[in-house]
Design an enzyme around this catalytic site. Sequence first.
Site, short mmCIF file in Angstrom:
data_model
loop_
_atom_site.label_atom_id
_atom_site.label_comp_id
_atom_site.label_asym_id
_atom_site.label_seq_id
_atom_site.Cartn_x
_atom_site.Cartn_y
_atom_site.Cartn_z
N VAL A 17 31.67 -4.20 113.78
CA VAL A 17 31.35 -4.22 112.02
C VAL A 17 32.71 -4.31 111.01
CG1 VAL A 17 29.57 -2.91 110.46
CG2 VAL A 17 29.20 -2.95 112.69
N GLY A 68 27.56 7.97 109.34
CA GLY A 68 28.63 6.77 109.92
C GLY A 68 28.37 5.56 108.60
N SER A 69 29.00 4.92 108.84
CA SER A 69 29.69 3.29 107.66
C SER A 69 28.53 2.64 108.16
CB SER A 69 30.88 2.85 108.25
OG SER A 69 31.83 3.19 108.59
N THR A 93 47.57 -5.25 120.52
CA THR A 93 47.47 -4.94 122.02
C THR A 93 47.23 -5.73 123.10
OG1 THR A 93 44.60 -5.36 121.78
CG2 THR A 93 45.48 -2.76 121.63
N SER A 102 23.01 14.54 110.44
CA SER A 102 23.90 14.51 111.56
C SER A 102 24.11 15.32 111.97
CB SER A 102 24.73 13.59 110.22
OG SER A 102 25.15 13.94 109.54
N LYS A 116 29.98 -4.27 123.75
CA LYS A 116 30.64 -3.30 124.76
C LYS A 116 29.73 -2.85 126.08
CE LYS A 116 34.45 -1.71 122.21
NZ LYS A 116 34.07 -3.19 120.77
#
Length: 336
Positions: free
Chosen positions: A172, A15-16, A195, A39, A131
């Site tokens: 991020v 991932g990043s 949104t 991964s 979150k």
Amino acid sequence: MNLKDKSILITGGTGSLGKALAKHLLTKYPQLKKLVILSRDEQKQYHMAMEFEEYKKQIRFFIGDVRDKARLVRACKDIDYVIHAAAMKHVPIAEYNPEECVKTNIDGARNVIDACLETGVEKVIALSTDKAAAPVNLYGATKLASDKLFVAANNITGWNPIKFSVVRYGNVMGSNGSVIPFFLNKRNEGTLPITDPEMTRFNISLKGGVAMIMHALEHAWGGEIFIPKIPSYRITDVAEAIGPQCDKPIIGIRPGEKIHEEMITSSDSYNTYDLGKYYTILPSRHKWVLSDYIAHFNAKKVELGFRYNSGENTEWETVESLRSLIKEYIDPTFEV
């Protein structure tokens, strides 16, 4: 930090943030014994192997899924430190596929903990998300459960000196699936969908995320949740920074989204301390002496009722600062 002859495993390492962390470790610590990237995406591993060709003597690629405990146990053999970055993180996809999210984010966390306890791992840093604080979506709820599992894992170590801690941060900048790359791709169409015009988010660069992980790896005593002091941005300012000439229709929030994100709730304030550059939420039960921890880090208790919310932040990105950050961290050719 001395990582000479140490071996590190990054779950979700393609991932990043995993790639940025890998680059940092391999360039700054040439005496690192081994870096293992675990991964489940062979294509991402193939491309990352090409990108990291010069480090092939140190880097290893391990196809595996955190849902598979036996595979994790094998991956953790002869590993000193584990950075747990693997997660199912897209909010709408998690809402639509709840069981899959639970299997990866909760069952996967439990498997990582068990695999590390059964091998010789010394320290584990699990990556979390804003979150997870007062969650309103399944992704946040699973990451809150994951955080609780990693914090509580310190209570079941017995004779094992292993330490588990958590790093919690905001969006991020430039990571896969985040709003800035999305807007950069959409601006050629002349429309940037908003949104909600009131929406805010915390912002951290990949470099800042890596620095935070390294801080936790070096300084964690076990059981902490580290939170960075970072700026917020307004979604409308992101849109203005990227596409000032674009139409910006209001489309409404997606399932499971908040208007503002939170990294420390008022309920967390009872166990939250200010460490200077970071906040930390300390566990209610710990193996070390609280007064020693406070003295060592010059930690200061926050006021009761304190909360850290992206909409109430005291530090904000501007349209101009966002443009500079995009040019520095995401696209050097970026021009409005």
